[in-house]
Design a protein around this motif. Structure first.
Motif: not given
Length: 312
Positions: A21-48
């Motif tokens: 719960k102490q993980i800091d968001p990296v933007d004003g929307q509350g996303h953490i770094i992992m959100d951006f990796s997952l977003y890029d992964a989905v764009k690449a075609g990953f589904e699981k």
């Protein structure tokens, strides 16, 4: 051919941040770094995605990120337990440390039933890394999992200068790559830092320094494997324990790059190095956070990411 699955090593998150719960968001929307990796992964075609966690962190992890990702991708959880070791071995008294990244990936052996990609939870890898490795694992490669009688793996390598911090030293796996773009070895350097115009490493607490050539390729633990790699991980774990428990019972670690290195040296695997020229971002030191925040803001302004990644 089965689609590649994304495996994210997140078992160290709680200890590194003092609780999920102490993980800091990296933007004003509350996303953490992992959100951006997952977003890029989905764009690449990953589904699981398979998240590797400490069992006691499951509910906090779901609250921090898991529940929102489950609306986008199929989400599975594996748990890295220190007592998940082969029969005949015992966890040494006083051992608190997990068994390392190789053991972390091995924790997902019952869930990964095809090719898979491994990343760290708290590194920003960039869009091209996910598209390159997904495309590599889904290409028709004359037999799928093997090439020239060897396992056919891949890793995304980064230009060393794109992975450094201004705030201290870093540990990186420095790669040697042959003329055909195949990995021939990885050497772990635990203390690399900028020194004037050069980048150098030390192995004696800074008494002597050795320059690393500009443009050297380093591993940031972004790997692409075929299903058979799990069997190799499992086969190597007992011999690792035999040696490690004698030499350093409380701190020995089964490292993923070391397993790959051994397979390459034995002629059992070929690893294609896919180069990314994106900037890596991570929070190695607390002072690094502002650099990540500024980078995410800039990438949003450039249109690489929307303000809200997971709008329904």
């Amino acid at each position: 051919m089965k689609k590649p699955v994304l495996i994210i090593m997140a078992a160290g998150m709680g200890s590194r941040y003092g609780g999920l719960k102490q993980i800091d968001p990296v933007d004003g929307q509350g996303h953490i770094i992992m959100d951006f990796s997952l977003y890029d992964a989905v764009k690449a075609g990953f589904e699981k995605v398979i998240f590797i966690l400490k069992r006691e962190n499951l509910e906090d992890f779901k609250e921090v990120i898991g529940d929102r990702i489950s609306k986008i991708m199929q989400v599975l959880y594996a748990f890295q337990d220190t007592d998940d070791i082969p029969a005949g071995f015992q966890v040494p008294e006083g051992r608190q440390k997990p068994w390392g990244t190789g053991h972390a990936v091995l924790s997902a052996r019952k869930l990964a039933d095809g090719p898979f990609v491994v990343i760290n939870a708290d590194d920003y890898y960039g869009r091209s890394a996910f598209s390159q490795i997904y495309d590599y694992l889904t290409a028709d490669k004359d037999g799928g999992s093997e090439k020239d009688g060897k396992y056919d793996y891949a890793m995304v390598g980064y230009v060393l200068e794109n992975t450094l911090t201004e705030n201290g030293h870093v540990a990186r796996g420095v790669c040697t790559v042959d003329a055909d773009g195949h990995l021939t070895g990885i050497t772990e350097r635990t203390r690399i830092e900028k020194r004037g115009e050069e980048t150098a490493y030390t192995e004696d607490e800074g008494r002597t320094w050795h320059t690393i050539p500009e443009g050297s390729i380093v591993s940031m633990n972004l790997w692409g494997f075929t299903e058979g790699f799990m069997k190799e991980l499992e086969a190597g774990f007992a011999p690792f324990l035999e040696k490690g428990l004698q030499e350093n019972p409380l701190k020995c670690e089964y490292f993923l790059p070391s397993v790959v290195n051994s397979l390459v040296e034995e002629g059992k695997a070929s690893v294609t190095v896919l180069k990314s020229y994106d900037r890596w971002y991570g929070v190695t030191y607390k002072e690094d956070k502002q650099t990540v925040v500024d980078a995410i803001k800039r990438m949003k302004e450039e249109g690489l990411y929307p303000e809200e990644l997971w709008e329904e």
